[in-house]
Write an enzyme that holds these catalytic residues in place. Structure first.
Site, PDB file in Angstrom:
ATOM      1  N   HIS A  16      -4.924   9.071   0.736  1.00 29.89           N
ATOM      2  CA  HIS A  16      -4.850   8.436   1.857  1.00 29.89           C
ATOM      3  C   HIS A  16      -5.394   9.153   3.005  1.00 29.89           C
ATOM      4  O   HIS A  16      -4.539   8.902   4.017  1.00 29.89           O
ATOM      5  CB  HIS A  16      -3.552   7.910   1.825  1.00 29.89           C
ATOM      6  N   HIS A  20      -5.967   3.242  -4.106  1.00 31.94           N
ATOM      7  CA  HIS A  20      -5.979   3.047  -2.529  1.00 31.94           C
ATOM      8  C   HIS A  20      -6.136   4.635  -2.315  1.00 31.94           C
ATOM      9  O   HIS A  20      -5.868   5.085  -1.273  1.00 31.94           O
ATOM     10  CB  HIS A  20      -4.473   3.003  -2.204  1.00 31.94           C
ATOM     11  N   HIS A  38       3.624  -2.498   2.962  1.00 33.16           N
ATOM     12  CA  HIS A  38       3.533  -0.990   2.475  1.00 33.16           C
ATOM     13  C   HIS A  38       4.860  -0.758   1.490  1.00 33.16           C
ATOM     14  O   HIS A  38       5.964  -0.998   2.042  1.00 33.16           O
ATOM     15  CB  HIS A  38       3.578  -0.082   3.858  1.00 33.16           C
ATOM     16  N   ASP A  55       0.864  -1.095  -0.101  1.00 32.45           N
ATOM     17  CA  ASP A  55      -0.029  -0.149   0.003  1.00 32.45           C
ATOM     18  C   ASP A  55       0.820   1.200   0.048  1.00 32.45           C
ATOM     19  O   ASP A  55       1.876   1.257   0.464  1.00 32.45           O
ATOM     20  CB  ASP A  55      -1.044   0.112   1.100  1.00 32.45           C
TER      21      ASP A  55
END
Length: 257
Positions: free
Chosen positions: A124, A120, A214, A69
């Site tokens: 964020h 995503h 990540h 991510d």
């Protein structure tokens, strides 16, 4: 198909009505349980409560998928791509629209090197699911537009922090997108907690898992080298456990491009 939350709510009302005639003192209980479940559900990434969620593959598959991510990021993405290539592994990168716009060549490189890509959100925002539907739509669309500008298409959306809400289902459904979360989260804090990261993954991993990691610069005192060493250990350890890393689409048996 209606979301389970609707059926649970309807059943709670019926149960409360029945108890109202038989045990009035307890008539509140089904509704109270419904409220508590509805409050907890957004924070459980594997619960298809408010909307359909894909979080893991078949548990008898001996396969797993790895996802990253928050990228792309110039400090980490190029070296991560090299590491994945050295292991012959395909991953899925859930990117933010802002980072794609800032680093378009990195986004292209991810796809060109055989990896999948998901949405995503644009910025964020960790509390996105507390925002309005209009804000949620802008966050989804902004990332889609950033990817489309590079000729990249995806139908996968992963909400920030894996949190959902009742509005997300209609937003994604209108765009023919699917919510894809994860089943194994090692709680790395966005590369803030790297100590024993590989151990935390390998201790808990099971066939069919979608692993969350990540793609962002580690926080002090950790370094990119230390992070890559943990990812390298994860990849080698999965093989030692008899698990094969496959693409996310393959694991989920869905074409989500």
């Amino acid at each position: 198909m209606k979301a389970p939350a609707i059926w649970v709510g309807a059943a709670s009302i019926v149960a409360a009505g029945v108890l109202g005639f038989t045990l009035p003192t307890w008539a509140w209980l089904p509704l109270g349980i419904f409220v508590l479940v509805s409050l907890a559900a957004p924070f459980v990434p594997t619960w298809s409560y408010f909307l359909p969620i894909l979080a893991h593959g078949r548990r008898d598959s001996h396969q797993v998928a790895i996802t990253f991510d928050d990228g792309p990021a110039p400090e980490t993405t190029p070296r991560l791509l090299d590491l994945l290539e050295s292991h012959g592994v395909s991953a899925c990168f859930f990117v933010t629209g802002d980072n794609v716009t800032a680093h378009p060549q990195l986004a292209r490189s991810i796809v060109e090197r055989g990896h999948e890509m998901g949405n995503h959100s644009t910025t964020h925002d960790p509390i996105l699911m507390l925002r309005t539907r209009a804000r949620l739509e802008r966050e989804v669309d902004g990332c889609q537009e950033a990817l489309a500008a590079l000729g990249i298409q995806t139908r996968m959306f992963r909400p920030p922090v894996g949190i959902t809400n009742p509005r997300l289902g209609p937003v994604l459904g209108h765009r023919k997108m699917t919510c894809v979360t994860f089943s194994l989260r090692p709680w790395d804090g966005g590369n803030r907690r790297l100590h024993n990261l590989a151990y935390r993954v390998l201790r808990r991993v099971s066939p069919g898992d979608v692993i969350l990691l990540h793609d962002r610069s580690p926080h002090h005192p950790y370094t990119v080298d230390a992070w890559l060493a943990e990812v390298d250990t994860i990849l080698s350890g999965l093989v030692s456990k008899g698990l094969t890393v496959v693409s996310l689409s393959s694991l989920l048996q869905e074409d989500l491009r």
